[in-house]
Design a protein around this motif. Sequence first.
Motif, PDB file in Angstrom:
ATOM      1  N   ASP A  63       8.839  14.632  -4.773  1.00 46.94           N
ATOM      2  CA  ASP A  63       8.066  15.799  -4.337  1.00 46.94           C
ATOM      3  C   ASP A  63       6.773  15.390  -3.629  1.00 46.94           C
ATOM      4  OD1 ASP A  63       8.017  18.599  -4.260  1.00 46.94           O
ATOM      5  OD2 ASP A  63       6.522  18.668  -5.866  1.00 46.94           O
ATOM      6  N   VAL A  64       6.659  14.122  -3.258  1.00 46.03           N
ATOM      7  CA  VAL A  64       5.372  13.585  -2.799  1.00 46.03           C
ATOM      8  C   VAL A  64       4.862  14.275  -1.536  1.00 46.03           C
ATOM      9  CG1 VAL A  64       6.307  11.716  -1.376  1.00 46.03           C
ATOM     10  CG2 VAL A  64       4.106  11.403  -2.530  1.00 46.03           C
ATOM     11  N   MET A  65       5.764  14.767  -0.687  1.00 46.16           N
ATOM     12  CA  MET A  65       5.330  15.341   0.591  1.00 46.16           C
ATOM     13  C   MET A  65       4.843  16.778   0.456  1.00 46.16           C
ATOM     14  SD  MET A  65       5.690  12.695   2.435  1.00 46.16           S
ATOM     15  CE  MET A  65       5.465  13.219   4.133  1.00 46.16           C
ATOM     16  N   SER A  66       4.956  17.363  -0.741  1.00 45.89           N
ATOM     17  CA  SER A  66       4.514  18.754  -0.880  1.00 45.89           C
ATOM     18  C   SER A  66       2.995  18.844  -1.020  1.00 45.89           C
ATOM     19  CB  SER A  66       5.197  19.416  -2.076  1.00 45.89           C
ATOM     20  OG  SER A  66       4.771  18.806  -3.263  1.00 45.89           O
ATOM     21  N   ASP A  67       2.359  17.736  -1.312  1.00 41.84           N
ATOM     22  CA  ASP A  67       0.896  17.715  -1.352  1.00 41.84           C
ATOM     23  C   ASP A  67       0.387  17.164  -0.020  1.00 41.84           C
ATOM     24  OD1 ASP A  67      -1.808  17.635  -2.705  1.00 41.84           O
ATOM     25  OD2 ASP A  67      -1.545  15.506  -2.269  1.00 41.84           O
ATOM     26  N   PRO A  68      -0.453  17.956   0.699  1.00 46.20           N
ATOM     27  CA  PRO A  68      -0.874  17.532   2.048  1.00 46.20           C
ATOM     28  C   PRO A  68      -1.566  16.164   2.067  1.00 46.20           C
ATOM     29  CG  PRO A  68      -1.432  19.845   1.687  1.00 46.20           C
ATOM     30  CD  PRO A  68      -0.950  19.303   0.362  1.00 46.20           C
ATOM     31  N   ASP A  69      -2.411  15.888   1.081  1.00 48.68           N
ATOM     32  CA  ASP A  69      -3.102  14.600   1.074  1.00 48.68           C
ATOM     33  C   ASP A  69      -2.124  13.451   0.868  1.00 48.68           C
ATOM     34  OD1 ASP A  69      -5.503  15.768   1.514  1.00 48.68           O
ATOM     35  OD2 ASP A  69      -6.201  15.662  -0.570  1.00 48.68           O
ATOM     36  N   SER A  70      -1.209  13.616  -0.093  1.00 50.88           N
ATOM     37  CA  SER A  70      -0.210  12.573  -0.319  1.00 50.88           C
ATOM     38  C   SER A  70       0.674  12.400   0.910  1.00 50.88           C
ATOM     39  CB  SER A  70       0.669  12.916  -1.524  1.00 50.88           C
ATOM     40  OG  SER A  70      -0.105  12.965  -2.697  1.00 50.88           O
ATOM     41  N   ALA A  71       1.049  13.529   1.519  1.00 51.06           N
ATOM     42  CA  ALA A  71       1.913  13.470   2.703  1.00 51.06           C
ATOM     43  C   ALA A  71       1.233  12.699   3.830  1.00 51.06           C
ATOM     44  CB  ALA A  71       2.273  14.885   3.155  1.00 51.06           C
ATOM     45  N   HIS A  72      -0.059  12.963   4.009  1.00 50.95           N
ATOM     46  CA  HIS A  72      -0.796  12.232   5.051  1.00 50.95           C
ATOM     47  C   HIS A  72      -0.823  10.737   4.742  1.00 50.95           C
ATOM     48  CE1 HIS A  72      -3.805  11.255   8.069  1.00 50.95           C
ATOM     49  NE2 HIS A  72      -4.410  10.546   7.133  1.00 50.95           N
ATOM     50  N   ARG A  73      -1.042  10.423   3.476  1.00 53.19           N
ATOM     51  CA  ARG A  73      -1.120   9.016   3.080  1.00 53.19           C
ATOM     52  C   ARG A  73       0.224   8.316   3.292  1.00 53.19           C
ATOM     53  NH1 ARG A  73      -2.547   7.248  -3.016  1.00 53.19           N
ATOM     54  NH2 ARG A  73      -2.743   4.998  -2.660  1.00 53.19           N
ATOM     55  N   VAL A  74       1.303   9.021   2.952  1.00 50.63           N
ATOM     56  CA  VAL A  74       2.639   8.447   3.148  1.00 50.63           C
ATOM     57  C   VAL A  74       2.888   8.169   4.636  1.00 50.63           C
ATOM     58  CG1 VAL A  74       5.113   8.976   3.064  1.00 50.63           C
ATOM     59  CG2 VAL A  74       3.678   9.396   1.060  1.00 50.63           C
ATOM     60  N   ARG A  75       2.593   9.167   5.488  1.00 49.62           N
ATOM     61  CA  ARG A  75       2.792   8.971   6.928  1.00 49.62           C
ATOM     62  C   ARG A  75       1.933   7.820   7.447  1.00 49.62           C
ATOM     63  NH1 ARG A  75       3.347  14.795   7.093  1.00 49.62           N
ATOM     64  NH2 ARG A  75       1.086  14.954   7.223  1.00 49.62           N
ATOM     65  N   GLU A  94       0.835  -1.212   0.000  1.00 47.33           N
ATOM     66  CA  GLU A  94       0.000   0.000   0.000  1.00 47.33           C
ATOM     67  C   GLU A  94       0.868   1.259   0.000  1.00 47.33           C
ATOM     68  OE1 GLU A  94      -3.099  -0.205   2.946  1.00 47.33           O
ATOM     69  OE2 GLU A  94      -3.846  -2.110   2.169  1.00 47.33           O
ATOM     70  N   LEU A  95       2.009   1.192   0.663  1.00 49.63           N
ATOM     71  CA  LEU A  95       2.939   2.335   0.612  1.00 49.63           C
ATOM     72  C   LEU A  95       3.503   2.487  -0.808  1.00 49.63           C
ATOM     73  CD1 LEU A  95       4.474   4.555   2.180  1.00 49.63           C
ATOM     74  CD2 LEU A  95       6.237   2.858   2.679  1.00 49.63           C
ATOM     75  N   LEU A  96       3.884   1.379  -1.402  1.00 49.43           N
ATOM     76  CA  LEU A  96       4.422   1.419  -2.767  1.00 49.43           C
ATOM     77  C   LEU A  96       3.394   1.933  -3.769  1.00 49.43           C
ATOM     78  CD1 LEU A  96       6.627   0.774  -4.840  1.00 49.43           C
ATOM     79  CD2 LEU A  96       5.860  -1.617  -4.821  1.00 49.43           C
ATOM     80  N   GLU A  97       2.105   1.604  -3.499  1.00 52.43           N
ATOM     81  CA  GLU A  97       1.035   2.012  -4.419  1.00 52.43           C
ATOM     82  C   GLU A  97       1.033   3.524  -4.641  1.00 52.43           C
ATOM     83  OE1 GLU A  97      -2.899   1.065  -3.061  1.00 52.43           O
ATOM     84  OE2 GLU A  97      -3.736   1.093  -5.085  1.00 52.43           O
ATOM     85  N   ILE A  98       1.371   4.280  -3.591  1.00 51.22           N
ATOM     86  CA  ILE A  98       1.392   5.742  -3.704  1.00 51.22           C
ATOM     87  C   ILE A  98       2.368   6.186  -4.804  1.00 51.22           C
ATOM     88  CG2 ILE A  98       1.911   7.896  -2.458  1.00 51.22           C
ATOM     89  CD1 ILE A  98       1.255   6.361   0.158  1.00 51.22           C
ATOM     90  N   PHE A  99       3.437   5.414  -4.984  1.00 50.25           N
ATOM     91  CA  PHE A  99       4.518   5.819  -5.877  1.00 50.25           C
ATOM     92  C   PHE A  99       4.496   5.149  -7.241  1.00 50.25           C
ATOM     93  CE2 PHE A  99       5.991   6.530  -1.557  1.00 50.25           C
ATOM     94  CZ  PHE A  99       6.567   7.782  -1.645  1.00 50.25           C
TER      95      PHE A  99
END
Lengths: 120, 120, 120, 120
Positions: free
Chosen positions: C59-71, C44-49
């Motif tokens: 640059d994934v952490m610059s978007d708040p929604d993506s950053a939340h999902r990564v965390r 599921e973490l890999l799916e983000i990328f």
Amino acid sequence: MAEPDDHSLERLQQRLTRFAAARDWQPFHTPKNLAAALSVEAGELLEIFQWLTPEEAADVMSDPDSAHRVRDEAADVLAYLLQFCSAVGVDPLAALAAKIDRNELRFPVPKGPGTPQAAD
Amino acid sequence: MAEPDDHSLERLQQRLTRFAAARDWQPFHTPKNLAAALSVEAGELLEIFQWLTPEEAADVMSDPDSAHRVRDEAADVLAYLLQFCSAVGVDPLAALAAKIDRNELRFPVPKGPGTPQAAD
Amino acid sequence: MAEPDDHSLERLQQRLTRFAAARDWQPFHTPKNLAAALSVEAGELLEIFQWLTPEEAADVMSDPDSAHRVRDEAADVLAYLLQFCSAVGVDPLAALAAKIDRNELRFPVPKGPGTPQAAD
Amino acid sequence: MAEPDDHSLERLQQRLTRFAAARDWQPFHTPKNLAAALSVEAGELLEIFQWLTPEEAADVMSDPDSAHRVRDEAADVLAYLLQFCSAVGVDPLAALAAKIDRNELRFPVPKGPGTPQAAD
């Protein structure tokens, strides 16, 4: 809509290629991305089973919702495997046939007196 | 050894079933275990690509060793997917055809003037 | 609610154990199931990328929604890793320290004249 | 060689960063690549368990070779998770603490008369 040979692997592989091309998804469908997506989808299939006992897992298809989910995730795994194979130019059926040939040499069938077994 | 239709999906699925049966591996081939093994093999395929740039990944088949490894791991993924499908009684080709049908409705092709596109 | 050492690994591992116990989830938390769940969460973490270019991924952490999902997914991976380690009685920090020790022997730092480098 | 706090998560995370820097591996350690490597390593941990019965899996640490392999793969998963977190600037312990907080609200403890239970 479906014709008799609509379900051949080659035909499905072509449909997947055209599906991606029609949506301009080809730039995303690199070998590396498709290998990642294949792994992600295999994880989604495994997710269905992760908390099940072996007995519950063996009975997974008796629940219509679970059965649909299993078919859906298995289809996703096959879809990304075929798209990966298209991207790298691998014939998946020939690769599997060659692998089974190698495995038959690597794992010979144990033969005992009175239990003749053909390797295949 | 190989006959013309040796490479059909159904024939390979049968070979896999007989291969496992001849080695008494069937007790291990539960749906849950096969889903786990499928995920493990998908990880091994991904491992080939994990440190490659997109450019290196696109060129992976030009090196004979890498090409062999890609074919081998893709075959393993297909092998476990087919064995999983046998274990749960799913027809992988029918499941994929149904999934593509659903996806064609879910992701309609964007159509603009002068760019008529058939969905498939 | 959080105290200074609320964020130590040991304290979080204890919270996870009590969380599962309070909900009677322990029977599901076998080593095998937790290893499967860990793999699913890593997927599921890999799916983000999976479809991102290297630049977009960086640059994934610059978007708040993506950053939340990564965390969120990174937390899930750590949660299942700690629960797995509890289930098998492995100290994850000691295991990692030992692994780094081994890797420092296995992958010596290339040293050239004028480029003295300490291994650690 | 090891000092008392050598086994803190922060210290290990620093060692991993210096280890990669000393070998010029940083260009490979992008968020996307590290997420892929984390998933691959989680698969290698799962591989140990894939054919085991729940009983065999529960007993995995009684065999020294299996125990070593489990510790080694768990260490690899933690190593890539920490390197991933460094690459994206996520504090893994804070992320997990926040996730447990959310899960305590999402999955309230069932309370019956006479069985008062604190959520944590």
